[in-house]
Design an enzyme around this catalytic site. Sequence first.
Site, PDB file in Angstrom:
ATOM      1  N   GLU A 131     -10.001  -0.069   3.982  1.00 42.09           N
ATOM      2  CA  GLU A 131     -11.335  -0.065   3.377  1.00 42.09           C
ATOM      3  C   GLU A 131     -11.618   1.241   2.639  1.00 42.09           C
ATOM      4  O   GLU A 131     -12.218   1.243   1.558  1.00 42.09           O
ATOM      5  CB  GLU A 131     -12.393  -0.322   4.450  1.00 42.09           C
ATOM      6  CG  GLU A 131     -12.290  -1.671   5.138  1.00 42.09           C
ATOM      7  CD  GLU A 131     -12.291  -2.844   4.167  1.00 42.09           C
ATOM      8  OE1 GLU A 131     -12.861  -2.718   3.063  1.00 42.09           O
ATOM      9  OE2 GLU A 131     -11.715  -3.886   4.489  1.00 42.09           O
ATOM     10  N   HIS A 134     -10.086   1.210  -0.709  1.00 44.68           N
ATOM     11  CA  HIS A 134     -10.940   0.543  -1.696  1.00 44.68           C
ATOM     12  C   HIS A 134     -11.952   1.533  -2.271  1.00 44.68           C
ATOM     13  O   HIS A 134     -12.234   1.540  -3.472  1.00 44.68           O
ATOM     14  CB  HIS A 134     -11.701  -0.615  -1.048  1.00 44.68           C
ATOM     15  CG  HIS A 134     -10.912  -1.884  -0.925  1.00 44.68           C
ATOM     16  ND1 HIS A 134     -10.171  -2.413  -1.967  1.00 44.68           N
ATOM     17  CD2 HIS A 134     -10.769  -2.755   0.107  1.00 44.68           C
ATOM     18  CE1 HIS A 134      -9.605  -3.537  -1.567  1.00 44.68           C
ATOM     19  NE2 HIS A 134      -9.947  -3.759  -0.315  1.00 44.68           N
ATOM     20  N   GLU A 201      -6.379  -6.122  -3.324  1.00 43.71           N
ATOM     21  CA  GLU A 201      -6.058  -6.163  -1.902  1.00 43.71           C
ATOM     22  C   GLU A 201      -4.653  -5.608  -1.640  1.00 43.71           C
ATOM     23  O   GLU A 201      -4.438  -4.868  -0.676  1.00 43.71           O
ATOM     24  CB  GLU A 201      -6.162  -7.597  -1.370  1.00 43.71           C
ATOM     25  CG  GLU A 201      -7.583  -8.137  -1.291  1.00 43.71           C
ATOM     26  CD  GLU A 201      -8.486  -7.281  -0.416  1.00 43.71           C
ATOM     27  OE1 GLU A 201      -8.023  -6.765   0.620  1.00 43.71           O
ATOM     28  OE2 GLU A 201      -9.659  -7.112  -0.788  1.00 43.71           O
TER      29      GLU A 201
END
Length: 285
Positions: A131, A134, A201
């Site tokens: 995360e 990201h 992803e």
Amino acid sequence: MNNIKTVMLMVLMAVIMMLIGGLVGGRTGLTVMLFFALAMNAFSYWCSDSLVLKWSGAQEVTRDEAPQLYGLIENLAQRDNLPMPKVCIIDADEPNAFATGRSPSHAAVAVTTGIMRVLSYDELAGVLSHELSHVKNRDILTSTIASMMATVISYAAQFFMFFGGSSDDDDGVNPIAAVAMMLLAPLAASIIQMAISRSREYEADKDGGALCGNPNYLADALEKIEYYVTHSAPLPEAKPATANMYIINPFEGTGKALMKLFSTHPDTADRIARLREQAREMRVR
């Protein structure tokens, strides 16, 4: 590159919204939806992250309220030279997580209570590293806006279906156009989400595996999350339009064949295989 993607996404979503207005409401509908799309783009940029957190039932926590989780995120953020994001918890049994925000300095990481219960410390570190990757790659703004706009398009299509009013060119709403837009507009928004989400992803997996020090941590976590997602009901607060933001699509266990066809995520088995290969290259177990 991600700034270009964000602009293109806003334009595409605005075009879809204008098509909804134009086909169902004529010139008046097109004009209304043009101004609405511009307003929503501005709102999405500044406020979509807080709205997504609210939709997801995420509550911000402090270091005193969740010391282990807060400390782990803080350590990983410092290791990756990132500002400390907000830390949020979703009260839900299904293990999952996502990041949101318009920039690294305005980011939030949300995890479910289920993921903290199911995963080991190392596995949770792998998920949080994904995360935070990201966040560092600056693709959370794109995914957040995609979620926001897909939701708006779905509601707008339904609204015009039932309350479209009269078209400039006809005596009333074209029923075929209304039904078509109600079905096709959300589908188009989902396809845009899918195209944006799958490539990011893989990149976040790779960067997250390196950040946590062992890609196997993330691979093991994905195996566990995949099992729980496919063997339990979806997150109570999750919405199809925000599914692209989670580390694994929370709806993956419902209507498997169709969901895999239009999934915003790459196949989990393929993600795990890539992480295992990365671990071998890093010579870690």
